[in-house]
Design a protein around this motif. Structure first.
Motif, PDB file in Angstrom:
ATOM      1  N   GLU A  91       0.861  -1.174   0.000  1.00 22.72           N
ATOM      2  CA  GLU A  91       0.000   0.000   0.000  1.00 22.72           C
ATOM      3  C   GLU A  91       0.902   1.230   0.000  1.00 22.72           C
ATOM      4  O   GLU A  91       1.811   1.350   0.820  1.00 22.72           O
ATOM      5  N   VAL A  92       0.640   2.140  -0.934  1.00 21.75           N
ATOM      6  CA  VAL A  92       1.462   3.342  -1.058  1.00 21.75           C
ATOM      7  C   VAL A  92       0.671   4.595  -0.691  1.00 21.75           C
ATOM      8  O   VAL A  92       1.087   5.703  -0.980  1.00 21.75           O
ATOM      9  N   GLY A  93      -0.455   4.401  -0.041  1.00 27.55           N
ATOM     10  CA  GLY A  93      -1.264   5.520   0.449  1.00 27.55           C
ATOM     11  C   GLY A  93      -2.601   5.618  -0.237  1.00 27.55           C
ATOM     12  O   GLY A  93      -2.743   5.272  -1.417  1.00 27.55           O
ATOM     13  N   HIS A  94      -3.576   6.076   0.496  1.00 25.64           N
ATOM     14  CA  HIS A  94      -4.921   6.349  -0.034  1.00 25.64           C
ATOM     15  C   HIS A  94      -5.519   5.153  -0.765  1.00 25.64           C
ATOM     16  O   HIS A  94      -6.083   5.286  -1.849  1.00 25.64           O
ATOM     17  N   GLU A  95      -5.373   3.969  -0.178  1.00 20.06           N
ATOM     18  CA  GLU A  95      -5.895   2.725  -0.754  1.00 20.06           C
ATOM     19  C   GLU A  95      -5.384   2.466  -2.171  1.00 20.06           C
ATOM     20  O   GLU A  95      -6.083   1.930  -3.017  1.00 20.06           O
ATOM     21  N   MET A  96      -4.153   2.854  -2.418  1.00 15.92           N
ATOM     22  CA  MET A  96      -3.488   2.568  -3.687  1.00 15.92           C
ATOM     23  C   MET A  96      -2.429   1.502  -3.411  1.00 15.92           C
ATOM     24  O   MET A  96      -1.671   1.609  -2.445  1.00 15.92           O
ATOM     25  N   TYR A  97      -2.402   0.468  -4.272  1.00 13.97           N
ATOM     26  CA  TYR A  97      -1.487  -0.644  -4.090  1.00 13.97           C
ATOM     27  C   TYR A  97      -0.628  -0.824  -5.335  1.00 13.97           C
ATOM     28  O   TYR A  97      -1.107  -0.643  -6.455  1.00 13.97           O
ATOM     29  N   VAL A  98       0.621  -1.218  -5.127  1.00 17.31           N
ATOM     30  CA  VAL A  98       1.525  -1.526  -6.221  1.00 17.31           C
ATOM     31  C   VAL A  98       2.192  -2.872  -5.968  1.00 17.31           C
ATOM     32  O   VAL A  98       2.301  -3.317  -4.821  1.00 17.31           O
ATOM     33  N   ALA A  99       2.619  -3.501  -7.032  1.00 19.68           N
ATOM     34  CA  ALA A  99       3.410  -4.731  -6.973  1.00 19.68           C
ATOM     35  C   ALA A  99       4.242  -4.767  -8.245  1.00 19.68           C
ATOM     36  O   ALA A  99       3.912  -4.101  -9.236  1.00 19.68           O
ATOM     37  N   ILE A 100       5.321  -5.539  -8.212  1.00 19.98           N
ATOM     38  CA  ILE A 100       6.175  -5.690  -9.395  1.00 19.98           C
ATOM     39  C   ILE A 100       6.479  -7.171  -9.577  1.00 19.98           C
ATOM     40  O   ILE A 100       6.838  -7.866  -8.609  1.00 19.98           O
ATOM     41  N   VAL A 101       6.335  -7.624 -10.816  1.00 19.56           N
ATOM     42  CA  VAL A 101       6.775  -8.965 -11.188  1.00 19.56           C
ATOM     43  C   VAL A 101       7.765  -8.832 -12.334  1.00 19.56           C
ATOM     44  O   VAL A 101       7.770  -7.824 -13.042  1.00 19.56           O
ATOM     45  N   ALA A 102       8.589  -9.835 -12.514  1.00 22.20           N
ATOM     46  CA  ALA A 102       9.508  -9.877 -13.651  1.00 22.20           C
ATOM     47  C   ALA A 102       9.027 -10.947 -14.610  1.00 22.20           C
ATOM     48  O   ALA A 102       8.737 -12.082 -14.197  1.00 22.20           O
ATOM     49  N   ASP A 103       8.922 -10.592 -15.876  1.00 16.67           N
ATOM     50  CA  ASP A 103       8.536 -11.589 -16.867  1.00 16.67           C
ATOM     51  C   ASP A 103       9.688 -12.586 -17.036  1.00 16.67           C
ATOM     52  O   ASP A 103      10.796 -12.363 -16.522  1.00 16.67           O
ATOM     53  N   PRO A 104       9.465 -13.697 -17.724  1.00 17.06           N
ATOM     54  CA  PRO A 104      10.527 -14.692 -17.888  1.00 17.06           C
ATOM     55  C   PRO A 104      11.731 -14.200 -18.690  1.00 17.06           C
ATOM     56  O   PRO A 104      12.732 -14.902 -18.796  1.00 17.06           O
ATOM     57  N   PHE A 105      11.644 -12.977 -19.236  1.00 17.90           N
ATOM     58  CA  PHE A 105      12.696 -12.440 -20.082  1.00 17.90           C
ATOM     59  C   PHE A 105      13.508 -11.348 -19.380  1.00 17.90           C
ATOM     60  O   PHE A 105      14.334 -10.697 -19.984  1.00 17.90           O
ATOM     61  N   GLY A 106      13.206 -11.135 -18.064  1.00 23.69           N
ATOM     62  CA  GLY A 106      13.973 -10.207 -17.264  1.00 23.69           C
ATOM     63  C   GLY A 106      13.433  -8.788 -17.179  1.00 23.69           C
ATOM     64  O   GLY A 106      14.085  -7.924 -16.612  1.00 23.69           O
ATOM     65  N   ASN A 107      12.242  -8.536 -17.710  1.00 25.35           N
ATOM     66  CA  ASN A 107      11.649  -7.203 -17.661  1.00 25.35           C
ATOM     67  C   ASN A 107      10.725  -7.060 -16.460  1.00 25.35           C
ATOM     68  O   ASN A 107       9.904  -7.934 -16.205  1.00 25.35           O
ATOM     69  N   ASN A 108      10.852  -5.966 -15.742  1.00 23.30           N
ATOM     70  CA  ASN A 108       9.948  -5.698 -14.623  1.00 23.30           C
ATOM     71  C   ASN A 108       8.643  -5.119 -15.128  1.00 23.30           C
ATOM     72  O   ASN A 108       8.635  -4.228 -15.982  1.00 23.30           O
ATOM     73  N   ILE A 109       7.548  -5.614 -14.559  1.00 21.94           N
ATOM     74  CA  ILE A 109       6.201  -5.165 -14.899  1.00 21.94           C
ATOM     75  C   ILE A 109       5.569  -4.639 -13.619  1.00 21.94           C
ATOM     76  O   ILE A 109       5.375  -5.386 -12.666  1.00 21.94           O
ATOM     77  N   GLY A 110       5.261  -3.348 -13.591  1.00 19.24           N
ATOM     78  CA  GLY A 110       4.594  -2.759 -12.451  1.00 19.24           C
ATOM     79  C   GLY A 110       3.088  -2.899 -12.598  1.00 19.24           C
ATOM     80  O   GLY A 110       2.545  -2.769 -13.691  1.00 19.24           O
ATOM     81  N   LEU A 111       2.431  -3.164 -11.487  1.00 19.24           N
ATOM     82  CA  LEU A 111       0.973  -3.242 -11.440  1.00 19.24           C
ATOM     83  C   LEU A 111       0.494  -2.254 -10.390  1.00 19.24           C
ATOM     84  O   LEU A 111       1.128  -2.125  -9.335  1.00 19.24           O
ATOM     85  N   ILE A 112      -0.604  -1.552 -10.672  1.00 22.21           N
ATOM     86  CA  ILE A 112      -1.128  -0.573  -9.736  1.00 22.21           C
ATOM     87  C   ILE A 112      -2.644  -0.695  -9.670  1.00 22.21           C
ATOM     88  O   ILE A 112      -3.300  -0.852 -10.708  1.00 22.21           O
ATOM     89  N   GLN A 113      -3.158  -0.664  -8.459  1.00 18.29           N
ATOM     90  CA  GLN A 113      -4.598  -0.708  -8.214  1.00 18.29           C
ATOM     91  C   GLN A 113      -4.988   0.504  -7.382  1.00 18.29           C
ATOM     92  O   GLN A 113      -4.407   0.728  -6.321  1.00 18.29           O
ATOM     93  N   HIS A 114      -5.925   1.267  -7.872  1.00 22.00           N
ATOM     94  CA  HIS A 114      -6.430   2.425  -7.129  1.00 22.00           C
ATOM     95  C   HIS A 114      -7.696   2.002  -6.408  1.00 22.00           C
ATOM     96  O   HIS A 114      -8.640   1.544  -7.045  1.00 22.00           O
ATOM     97  N   GLY A 115      -7.687   2.172  -5.053  1.00 19.13           N
ATOM     98  CA  GLY A 115      -8.877   1.918  -4.247  1.00 19.13           C
ATOM     99  C   GLY A 115      -9.548   0.689  -4.591  1.00 19.13           C
ATOM    100  O   GLY A 115     -10.386   0.134  -4.822  1.00 19.13           O
TER     101      GLY A 115
END
Length: 115
Positions: A91-115
């Motif tokens: 949680e990064v504030g105000h019911e906003m959430y982030v996470a990061i995964v790496a694809d099988p090729f080494g690239n980071n993919i950010g995910l964000i959910q608002h409220g």
């Protein structure tokens, strides 16, 4: 100056495998499919795959975040496709959430959910 995220390009040495992975990950077929570039239209935003890794070094120095409705489901889906968890849901504030995964090729993919 900046208006909105328009394009994110992930580099991969295995374009065929990356195309198959992102088709499964996004549930969308590429709209542009050539040996030099594969493009997906993700609700008006470009997710591109580039097989030229000439200037792509190891490590990720920035992360683009894709909006998702349910971050827990999105992370679980990508992990089921052999992505690796880089950063757990935070949680990064105000019911906003982030996470990061790496694809099988080494690239980071950010995910964000608002409220």
């Amino acid at each position: 100056m900046f208006q909105k995220l328009r394009t994110i390009i992930y580099h991969t040495a295995d374009l065929s495998a990356a195309k198959a992975w992102y088709t499964k990950a996004t549930g969308k077929e590429p709209y542009f499919d050539q040996p030099f570039y594969v493009g997906f239209d993700i609700n008006g935003f470009e997710l591109g795959l580039d097989p030229d890794t000439t200037h792509a070094g190891t490590g990720n120095h920035s992360v683009a975040y894709w909006k998702v409705e349910n971050i827990d489901e999105a992370v679980a889906h990508l992990l089921s496709l052999e992505a690796n968890l880089v950063q757990e849901k935070t949680e990064v504030g105000h019911e906003m959430y982030v996470a990061i995964v790496a694809d099988p090729f080494g690239n980071n993919i950010g995910l964000i959910q608002h409220g």
